[in-house]
Design a protein around this motif. Structure first.
Motif, mmCIF file in Angstrom:
data_model
loop_
_atom_site.group_PDB
_atom_site.id
_atom_site.type_symbol
_atom_site.label_atom_id
_atom_site.label_comp_id
_atom_site.label_asym_id
_atom_site.label_seq_id
_atom_site.Cartn_x
_atom_site.Cartn_y
_atom_site.Cartn_z
ATOM 1 N N GLY A 1 0.825 -1.202 0.000
ATOM 2 C CA GLY A 1 0.000 0.000 0.000
ATOM 3 C C GLY A 1 0.859 1.252 0.000
ATOM 4 O O GLY A 1 1.837 1.357 -0.745
ATOM 5 N N ALA A 2 0.509 2.200 0.875
ATOM 6 C CA ALA A 2 1.272 3.451 0.967
ATOM 7 C C ALA A 2 2.436 3.328 1.940
ATOM 8 O O ALA A 2 3.099 4.314 2.241
ATOM 9 C CB ALA A 2 0.345 4.575 1.406
ATOM 10 N N GLY A 3 2.675 2.105 2.427
ATOM 11 C CA GLY A 3 3.691 1.908 3.464
ATOM 12 C C GLY A 3 5.120 2.115 3.002
ATOM 13 O O GLY A 3 6.011 2.308 3.822
ATOM 14 N N GLU A 34 6.156 4.582 1.089
ATOM 15 C CA GLU A 34 6.461 5.977 0.781
ATOM 16 C C GLU A 34 7.494 6.493 1.783
ATOM 17 O O GLU A 34 7.622 5.970 2.890
ATOM 18 C CB GLU A 34 5.193 6.827 0.840
ATOM 19 C CG GLU A 34 4.182 6.500 -0.244
ATOM 20 C CD GLU A 34 4.711 6.751 -1.642
ATOM 21 O OE1 GLU A 34 5.570 7.636 -1.806
ATOM 22 O OE2 GLU A 34 4.281 6.049 -2.571
ATOM 23 N N ARG A 35 8.188 7.527 1.386
ATOM 24 C CA ARG A 35 9.300 8.066 2.167
ATOM 25 C C ARG A 35 8.914 8.382 3.628
ATOM 26 O O ARG A 35 7.927 9.047 3.889
ATOM 27 C CB ARG A 35 9.764 9.346 1.460
ATOM 28 C CG ARG A 35 10.708 10.206 2.194
ATOM 29 C CD ARG A 35 10.711 11.560 1.515
ATOM 30 N NE ARG A 35 9.356 12.099 1.418
ATOM 31 C CZ ARG A 35 9.030 13.160 0.718
ATOM 32 N NH1 ARG A 35 9.902 13.785 0.023
ATOM 33 N NH2 ARG A 35 7.773 13.599 0.708
ATOM 34 N N LEU A 83 1.005 -0.111 7.987
ATOM 35 C CA LEU A 83 1.278 1.317 8.183
ATOM 36 C C LEU A 83 0.909 1.759 9.596
ATOM 37 O O LEU A 83 -0.214 1.529 10.051
ATOM 38 C CB LEU A 83 0.474 2.113 7.155
ATOM 39 C CG LEU A 83 0.781 3.582 6.976
ATOM 40 C CD1 LEU A 83 2.204 3.810 6.506
ATOM 41 C CD2 LEU A 83 -0.195 4.212 6.009
ATOM 42 N N ARG A 121 2.127 5.069 10.668
ATOM 43 C CA ARG A 121 1.905 6.494 10.441
ATOM 44 C C ARG A 121 2.505 6.892 9.090
ATOM 45 O O ARG A 121 3.639 6.550 8.792
ATOM 46 C CB ARG A 121 2.565 7.295 11.550
ATOM 47 C CG ARG A 121 2.346 8.767 11.423
ATOM 48 C CD ARG A 121 2.896 9.431 12.634
ATOM 49 N NE ARG A 121 2.759 10.850 12.558
ATOM 50 C CZ ARG A 121 3.098 11.656 13.539
ATOM 51 N NH1 ARG A 121 3.585 11.164 14.655
ATOM 52 N NH2 ARG A 121 2.962 12.941 13.407
ATOM 53 N N SER A 122 1.724 7.616 8.319
ATOM 54 C CA SER A 122 2.196 8.051 7.000
ATOM 55 C C SER A 122 2.556 9.534 7.038
ATOM 56 O O SER A 122 1.992 10.295 7.827
ATOM 57 C CB SER A 122 1.081 7.818 5.984
ATOM 58 O OG SER A 122 1.374 8.471 4.783
ATOM 59 N N PHE A 180 2.224 11.213 4.254
ATOM 60 C CA PHE A 180 1.613 11.639 2.992
ATOM 61 C C PHE A 180 0.949 13.011 3.123
ATOM 62 O O PHE A 180 0.919 13.794 2.181
ATOM 63 C CB PHE A 180 0.580 10.596 2.552
ATOM 64 C CG PHE A 180 0.453 10.464 1.071
ATOM 65 C CD1 PHE A 180 1.273 9.607 0.366
ATOM 66 C CD2 PHE A 180 -0.473 11.207 0.362
ATOM 67 C CE1 PHE A 180 1.177 9.482 -1.012
ATOM 68 C CE2 PHE A 180 -0.583 11.086 -1.010
ATOM 69 C CZ PHE A 180 0.238 10.226 -1.697
ATOM 70 N N VAL A 238 2.817 16.390 2.061
ATOM 71 C CA VAL A 238 3.288 16.718 0.712
ATOM 72 C C VAL A 238 2.763 18.050 0.206
ATOM 73 O O VAL A 238 3.302 18.612 -0.743
ATOM 74 C CB VAL A 238 2.938 15.614 -0.312
ATOM 75 C CG1 VAL A 238 3.665 14.347 -0.013
ATOM 76 C CG2 VAL A 238 1.452 15.399 -0.385
ATOM 77 N N SER A 239 1.704 18.552 0.847
ATOM 78 C CA SER A 239 1.184 19.843 0.386
ATOM 79 C C SER A 239 2.147 20.977 0.720
ATOM 80 O O SER A 239 2.003 22.081 0.229
ATOM 81 C CB SER A 239 -0.189 20.115 0.996
ATOM 82 O OG SER A 239 -0.072 20.109 2.395
ATOM 83 N N ASP A 240 3.117 20.720 1.603
ATOM 84 C CA ASP A 240 4.097 21.737 1.975
ATOM 85 C C ASP A 240 5.450 21.344 1.348
ATOM 86 O O ASP A 240 6.058 20.357 1.754
ATOM 87 C CB ASP A 240 4.199 21.807 3.498
ATOM 88 C CG ASP A 240 5.077 22.962 3.944
ATOM 89 O OD1 ASP A 240 4.588 23.798 4.716
ATOM 90 O OD2 ASP A 240 6.253 23.043 3.522
ATOM 91 N N TYR A 241 5.888 22.124 0.386
ATOM 92 C CA TYR A 241 7.120 21.778 -0.342
ATOM 93 C C TYR A 241 8.310 21.706 0.609
ATOM 94 O O TYR A 241 9.141 20.810 0.513
ATOM 95 C CB TYR A 241 7.368 22.816 -1.446
ATOM 96 C CG TYR A 241 8.651 22.577 -2.214
ATOM 97 C CD1 TYR A 241 8.777 21.487 -3.072
ATOM 98 C CD2 TYR A 241 9.736 23.437 -2.073
ATOM 99 C CE1 TYR A 241 9.942 21.267 -3.785
ATOM 100 C CE2 TYR A 241 10.912 23.221 -2.780
ATOM 101 C CZ TYR A 241 11.008 22.131 -3.633
ATOM 102 O OH TYR A 241 12.169 21.916 -4.324
#
Lengths: 217, 199
Positions: free
Chosen positions: A48-50, A52-53, A77, A79-80, A82, A85-88
């Motif tokens: 899944g999303a596990g 991701e960085r 997972l 804690r993600s 994700f 990501v809205s904050d560059y």
């Protein structure tokens, strides 16, 4: 072929073959490991999303004594990151944490304190205005936990405010630091000094550090 | 490693440099080429050379093309008001298989990734802004991958393009068809809930 489940933070992934990934991850109990996650890029995969960085996960894997790469089975997972990501800037900070961790930590040597450091700065990073505080705190403690902490007294041209911040960071958890209103300019000289120290010890330039400077300017 | 005749060893070495091809696969392909007719080998060699000599990037959308404009930008039946932004040319294939999208494309050739040293200036964003500036485009669909890098790129594009007066939308993310909610993680479920639609 022992099966293990370790609490872990995913540092980085590299594409492998058609749909696989090589995953670099830091476990609480086994240190930094690398493994192959088969079919991880396909829509229906057990990760899944596990992957991701800097996802905080419980990683299930098989480890063979003779193999450098472990086989990743699945991950749950915890804690993600994700939502950041809205904050560059937060995104750059996450990449910086991952890059520095991957460069500083030796493979398969447990370092529970470093693991807790990452969890602490990730906690602090959630309110995105605190990016600079988390980055500075992480840089300072990453050097200290790696045994390369320079004498702050010998640090050249650091402002008195930055010296005070560094001394407080060495005594106080990141969430309890007295200075809360951080911006890009706060302790920027300290941050640059710490990055230079890290780069001199790993004997290469950090890819993510210049992006911080672009953002800062 | 077994010794091969020099030309065969050279072919195996060249094949091994391709992504996903290891020593065994390279040997298997090399021996297949060896056994095949000269015509087949020439056909393969010419195809490889043509890829290098005859292909370039579309002037408008940066898709791989053998002429100034790619086949999607040339197609007058496609809606020029809608542009779908993808990371790589290969992503277009996936969208085209649906046969539901009739707009045009824009290929970024990557996604924002500080860890790989890819910043906004490394992506083909300038051309997209210029296309929007010409006034024909009304909607931009951001179809970057549902990864941290893809999402960061989508957010960056939305902030950049919305002030230009276009509608910016993001492709839906969530539970894959045929899977089970029981096994979906929290990020996937929350994205699916965010992107829910009225029935």
């Amino acid at each position: 072929m022992p099966a293990r489940v370790s609490e872990a933070l995913v540092l980085r992934t590299y594409p492998l073959k058609e749909a696989d990934l090589v995953v670099s991850f830091l476990t609480r109990d086994q240190g930094m490991l690398r493994g192959v996650a088969k079919r991880a890029r396909r829509p229906k995969n057990p990760f899944g999303a596990g992957l991701e960085r800097l996802s905080h996960v419980r990683m299930a894997y098989f480890q063979r004594e003779t193999r450098e790469l472990v086989n990743l089975d699945s991950c749950e997972l915890i804690r993600s990151q994700f939502g950041l990501v809205s904050d560059y800037w937060a995104g750059v900070a996450l990449d910086y944490f991952a890059e520095v961790s991957e460069q500083l930590l030796p493979a398969a040597e447990p370092n529970e304190r470093f693991f807790r450091l990452l969890l602490a700065v990730l906690d602090d990073l959630q309110p995105t205005s605190k990016v600079w505080r988390a980055v500075t705190y992480f840089s300072l403690w990453a050097l200290r936990l790696s045994g390369w902490m320079p004498e702050m007294g010998s640090a050249p041209k650091l402002s008195s405010e930055s010296r005070a911040i560094a001394l407080e960071m060495l005594r106080t958890p990141v969430a309890q630091l007295s200075k809360t209103d951080w911006d890009q300019g706060t302790a920027a000289d300290l941050r640059r000094y710490l990055v230079r120290q890290i780069e001199s010890h790993i004997e290469r330039r950090l890819v993510t550090a210049p992006l911080f400077e672009q953002v800062s300017s | 490693m077994p010794d091969f005749a020099e030309p065969l060893a050279r072919l195996i070495d060249a094949l091994k440099r391709l992504p996903g091809i290891g020593q065994k696969s390279a040997q298997r392909i090399a021996f297949h080429v060896l056994r095949a007719g000269r015509e087949d080998a020439e056909h393969l060699a010419q195809a490889l050379l043509d890829v290098k000599d005859k292909l370039g990037l579309c002037r408008l959308c940066n898709n791989i093309s053998d002429s100034d404009l790619c086949l999607y930008c040339r197609d007058s039946n496609r809606d020029p008001k809608v542009v779908c932004v993808v990371e790589e040319p290969t992503n277009i294939v996936g969208i085209e298989t649906t046969r539901q999208y009739e707009g045009r494309y824009h290929v970024l050739h990557g996604a924002l990734s500080p860890l790989r040293g890819i910043g906004p200036e490394s992506l083909k964003i300038k051309g997209l802004v210029e296309r929007i500036g010409q006034g024909e485009i009304q909607e931009v669909i951001v179809a970057t991958n549902p990864t941290v890098e893809g999402e960061a790129t989508a957010v960056y594009l939305a902030r950049l393009l919305k002030p230009l007066g276009v509608k910016v939308s993001r492709i839906g993310m969530g539970v894959p068809v045929g899977s089970d909610l029981e096994f979906a993680d929290e990020v996937t479920i929350s994205k699916a809930m965010e992107g829910r639609r009225e029935m």
